[in-house]
Design a protein around this motif. Structure first.
Motif, PDB file in Angstrom:
ATOM      1  N   ASP A   1       0.844  -1.196   0.000  1.00 15.43           N
ATOM      2  CA  ASP A   1       0.000   0.000   0.000  1.00 15.43           C
ATOM      3  C   ASP A   1       0.876   1.242   0.000  1.00 15.43           C
ATOM      4  O   ASP A   1       1.890   1.302   0.712  1.00 15.43           O
ATOM      5  N   TYR A   2       0.471   2.242  -0.785  1.00 14.59           N
ATOM      6  CA  TYR A   2       1.200   3.492  -0.739  1.00 14.59           C
ATOM      7  C   TYR A   2       1.156   4.067   0.669  1.00 14.59           C
ATOM      8  O   TYR A   2       0.119   4.018   1.349  1.00 14.59           O
ATOM      9  N   SER A   3       2.276   4.582   1.105  1.00  9.58           N
ATOM     10  CA  SER A   3       2.376   5.116   2.465  1.00  9.58           C
ATOM     11  C   SER A   3       1.261   6.107   2.758  1.00  9.58           C
ATOM     12  O   SER A   3       0.645   6.076   3.823  1.00  9.58           O
ATOM     13  N   CYS A   4       0.980   7.005   1.815  1.00  6.38           N
ATOM     14  CA  CYS A   4      -0.036   8.038   2.057  1.00  6.38           C
ATOM     15  C   CYS A   4      -1.458   7.507   1.950  1.00  6.38           C
ATOM     16  O   CYS A   4      -2.411   8.238   2.238  1.00  6.38           O
ATOM     17  N   GLY A   5      -1.591   6.250   1.549  1.00  6.94           N
ATOM     18  CA  GLY A   5      -2.909   5.617   1.498  1.00  6.94           C
ATOM     19  C   GLY A   5      -2.939   4.324   2.280  1.00  6.94           C
ATOM     20  O   GLY A   5      -3.708   3.412   1.962  1.00  6.94           O
ATOM     21  N   SER A   6      -2.116   4.263   3.332  1.00  7.19           N
ATOM     22  CA  SER A   6      -2.038   3.052   4.149  1.00  7.19           C
ATOM     23  C   SER A   6      -2.812   3.250   5.442  1.00  7.19           C
ATOM     24  O   SER A   6      -2.350   3.929   6.360  1.00  7.19           O
ATOM     25  N   ASP A   7      -3.991   2.648   5.532  1.00  2.00           N
ATOM     26  CA  ASP A   7      -4.749   2.778   6.776  1.00  2.00           C
ATOM     27  C   ASP A   7      -4.030   2.080   7.923  1.00  2.00           C
ATOM     28  O   ASP A   7      -4.183   2.459   9.084  1.00  2.00           O
ATOM     29  N   HIS A   8      -3.210   1.080   7.612  1.00  2.00           N
ATOM     30  CA  HIS A   8      -2.449   0.425   8.671  1.00  2.00           C
ATOM     31  C   HIS A   8      -1.465   1.408   9.301  1.00  2.00           C
ATOM     32  O   HIS A   8      -1.420   1.543  10.533  1.00  2.00           O
ATOM     33  N   LEU A   9      -0.685   2.101   8.481  1.00  2.00           N
ATOM     34  CA  LEU A   9       0.300   3.047   9.009  1.00  2.00           C
ATOM     35  C   LEU A   9      -0.359   4.257   9.654  1.00  2.00           C
ATOM     36  O   LEU A   9      -0.003   4.663  10.759  1.00  2.00           O
ATOM     37  N   LEU A  10      -1.312   4.849   8.944  1.00  2.00           N
ATOM     38  CA  LEU A  10      -1.823   6.151   9.352  1.00  2.00           C
ATOM     39  C   LEU A  10      -2.936   6.074  10.389  1.00  2.00           C
ATOM     40  O   LEU A  10      -3.022   6.950  11.262  1.00  2.00           O
TER      41      LEU A  10
END
Length: 732
Positions: free
Chosen positions: A253-262
């Motif tokens: 997943d793109y970092s800016c579209g990662s619900d896991h990260l964000l």
């Protein structure tokens, strides 16, 4: 009974009740302008006043440069970014500038505007000095505020996983504790000046080669124990107003579209209250709003303004909840209140001399003496000095890209590199106006100091042959958008050093690099100094270290390998692939970044993490290790030499519950006079003793004996001890 007294008393009581009721209503009707309210309360109240269009307007904005836009927005300052405010409600626009190394002036859009250039992030990390990180951040912030900015795109916390990464020079090394601590202190210094700082780039933005299509692949536990831990520490210490997500993908997943990260990690587990802004050109869909992204930055670099009309339509259709839209704008307002952006304050004056002194101190403490066969410091009676190469007659090299600072005095030498694409305008070797040659001549008034540009090794060797001592400047220019192909010194500089050293072994190599390099000539020279990119007063700092006016105290924040084969990826992932073709960057080393992997594999580097020599000597003794919920380590450091000097003793976890490992759990920068002793005490962050339990979604410390090693580097143990640590778990 006195009827008049009863009436008077009743009226008084009635008036009191009326006043009380009015006071209650006034207390209930809180106003966002009330400075006694918390930033969260004020943001909630102000957000409720926004119209839908005003709210959408806070969520996107352009890069404030004449690129793919006809003109800059009204009120914008030519720089990295601009988010319009809401004049009706007194919400100021966000005026954003790069960043960690000084206030930039990209492509000279603000004619004549210069700023103080700090040394590179690796130089700051080499200082092992959190106070310098704080002071440097505050210095840059004062200049940014004076120029009209209120957001600094600073706080680079990405770990140096690959020594070829073109942006390693901006970052703070390979260790999460060191990087997180210094990034956090820098952010804290920045925001002390009433300006928002970011922390960036979340996460695993580990290379520049095809960075928009690189998929960073790593296990959750390994990610938490390395790069994410660096960000977590930086956020806890600095409380940045915004987090910038990265260009790359993370586990698909793109970092800016990662619900896991964000959402799950950043806003969930860590409870982050600020807003997430995208990197410039890192948004690929409107649904990123549902996945945790709060603001689209540099919108003209994306395929479309995803957080403009498409976001408005998505909210109307119900695919993005209206409550989520309000959460996005409220987070932005909350950080603006927390940083004091609504308070009118006079712009600070820029004290150039004081600011350059900060840059000089960072360079002084960031220069690392790697090797010394007794040739340094230069003898006071030296008569003939040959200075060779590196454009040392002109200035000191700087790294390129969005962090490039147009420093005071301008750039006396600028060498176009060439290239194509968006980053081509930044591809130039720029030198700060601080000539090491001039500084050496000033520092050695009794010596003849000659210069040769090094273009012809034979001519340089001829000059070197008749000198008492030779100083060779060797440059590795690095830039955002480009990675180094290998770790050699480019343009034949290794051959130049070989030729000069053969003519005169009393040769000192001064490295101006963006990271580690190989040294096939190491045993043939008398000394090696890593000056990194030394900033506004770098020439003077280099001269002061070489002549002994400054006792070197820098320590390596990255491992210098003996060979590129010692890294898990010999071939640079994605090299030669066409644009838009995704590829995996598999971080098989997991959390064993840099020196941790060297220790795990039993490999011997060229120079280990933490290494750095001094002109004095230090001893460590009286180690005491206390266990319990974590480790508390204390010991004494003594300056046993004849000169005052600064040391950076390091404490490592050497074994955990029977498992050998190597992990930095503490460090301190101390200044000691000859014969002076001082006690160093460090209480370890318990997460550094733990492993991340993916199934339980928590940190877990296994009970048992934990081994501690104290020494001057990751590869040298002077003191060792152990203590028993209790079994426990910690929130993620």
């Amino acid at each position: 009974m006195n009827i008049h007294r009863l009436i008077k008393g009743g009226l008084a009581a009635g008036l009191c009740l009326t006043a009380l009721a009015t006071g209650i209503r006034m207390a209930e009707a809180k106003d966002w302008r009330d400075p006694t309210l918390s930033p969260d309360e004020r943001a909630k109240l102000l957000d409720a006043e926004l119209t839908p269009d005003e709210r959408i307007g806070l969520l996107h904005g352009p890069m404030a440069l004449p690129f793919k836009i006809e003109r800059l927005p009204d009120g914008a300052i030519g720089a990295a970014g601009y988010i319009p405010g809401v004049p009706r409600l007194g919400i100021p626009a966000l005026k954003e500038t790069d960043a960690s190394l000084g206030v930039t002036n990209p492509m000279g859009i603000r004619p004549g505007d210069t700023a103080t250039a700090l040394p590179s992030g690796l130089a700051l990390a080499s200082s092992f000095n959190p106070k310098l990180a704080h002071d440097g951040g505050a210095m840059i912030a004062r200049e940014a505020v004076a120029k009209g900015f209120n957001v600094l795109l600073a706080g680079g916390a990405n770990l140096a996983r690959d020594p070829r990464n073109g942006r390693n020079f901006e970052y703070l090394g390979e260790d999460p504790l060191l990087a997180g601590t210094l990034a956090g202190e820098s952010i804290k210094g920045i925001q002390s000046q009433n300006i928002v700082s970011t922390v960036k780039h979340l996460s695993l933005n580990g290379q520049e080669t095809n960075r928009h299509w690189a998929n960073s692949v790593i296990g959750e536990a390994a990610h938490r124990e390395s790069d994410l831990l660096a960000f977590q520490i930086a956020i806890e210490k600095g409380q940045p107003g915004s987090v910038m997500c990265a260009y790359n993908l993370v586990n698909g997943d793109y970092s800016c579209g990662s619900d896991h990260l964000l959402i799950k990690v950043l806003k969930g587990d860590w409870g982050y209250k600020g807003w997430v802004m995208s990197d410039w050109g890192a948004v690929h869909a409107t649904d990123y709003a549902a996945k945790g992204l709060d603001q689209q930055s540099g919108e003209q670099l994306d395929d479309q303004v995803w957080f403009g009309e498409p976001l408005k339509q998505a909210v109307a259709a119900g695919t993005i909840p209206a409550a989520r839209l309000s959460d996005m704008s409220r987070r932005i307002l909350r950080s603006m209140f927390a940083a004091g952006l609504f308070e009118e304050k006079p712009a600070p004056a820029i004290d150039i001399a004081a600011h350059e002194a900060v840059a000089k101190q960072v360079a002084d403490e960031g220069i690392v003496l790697l090797a010394n066969k007794g040739i340094l410091p230069l003898a006071p009676g030296v008569k003939k000095v040959a200075v060779i190469g590196g454009h040392a007659d002109s200035g000191v090299l700087s790294g390129a890209g969005s962090s490039q600072v147009t420093s005071h005095g301008g750039n006396p030498t600028v060498i176009p590199v060439g290239g194509e694409g968006f980053m081509a305008a930044w591809l130039r070797q720029a030198f700060h106006n601080s000539s090491p040659l001039k500084a050496l001549r000033a520092a050695l008034p009794g010596a003849t100091v000659s210069f040769n540009d090094g273009r012809y090794p034979a001519a340089a060797a001829a000059l070197a042959k008749d000198a008492d001592v030779v100083i060779i400047f060797a440059n590795q220019w690095m830039s955002e958008g480009l990675d180094a192909y290998d770790l050699s010194l480019p343009q034949g500089q290794d051959q130049l050093i070989e030729a000069v050293a053969a003519a005169n072994p009393n040769s000192i190599v001064v490295l101006q690099t963006g990271g580690p390099v190989l040294m096939p000539w190491l045993d043939k020279v008398g000394g090696v100094v890593s000056a990194w990119y030394s900033g506004q007063k770098g020439g003077e700092a280099i001269a002061d270290v070489l002549t002994g006016k400054v006792n070197p105290s820098g320590r390596l924040p990255v491992t210098f390998p003996a060979s590129l084969d010692q890294y898990p990826r010999h071939d640079l992932p994605g090299w030669g692939l066409p644009e838009k073709q995704q590829f995996d960057v598999v971080y098989e080393e997991g959390s064993d970044v840099g020196y941790r992997r060297f220790a795990a594999k039993g490999m011997k580097p060229l120079f280990p993490f933490g290494h750095g020599l001094s002109y004095t000597t230090f001893t460590y003794d009286k180690l005491r290790v206390k266990g319990g919920d974590t480790l508390t380590v204390s010991f004494e450091v003594t300056n046993t030499g004849k000169l005052q000097g600064k040391d950076a003793p390091q404490i490592y976890l050497a074994g955990a519950a029977g498992k050998p490992l190597r992990r930095l759990i503490g460090f301190e920068k101390i200044d000691l006079k000859p014969g002076e002793r001082r006690t160093v005490t460090v209480k370890a962050d318990p997460r550094l003793l733990a492993h991340f339990d993916e199934a339980g979604r928590q940190w877990r410390i296994d009970g048992g004996d934990y081994d501690v090693a104290v020494g001057p580097s990751a590869a040298q143990t002077v003191l060792s001890g152990k203590a028993r640590v209790s079994q426990r778990t910690l929130k993620p």
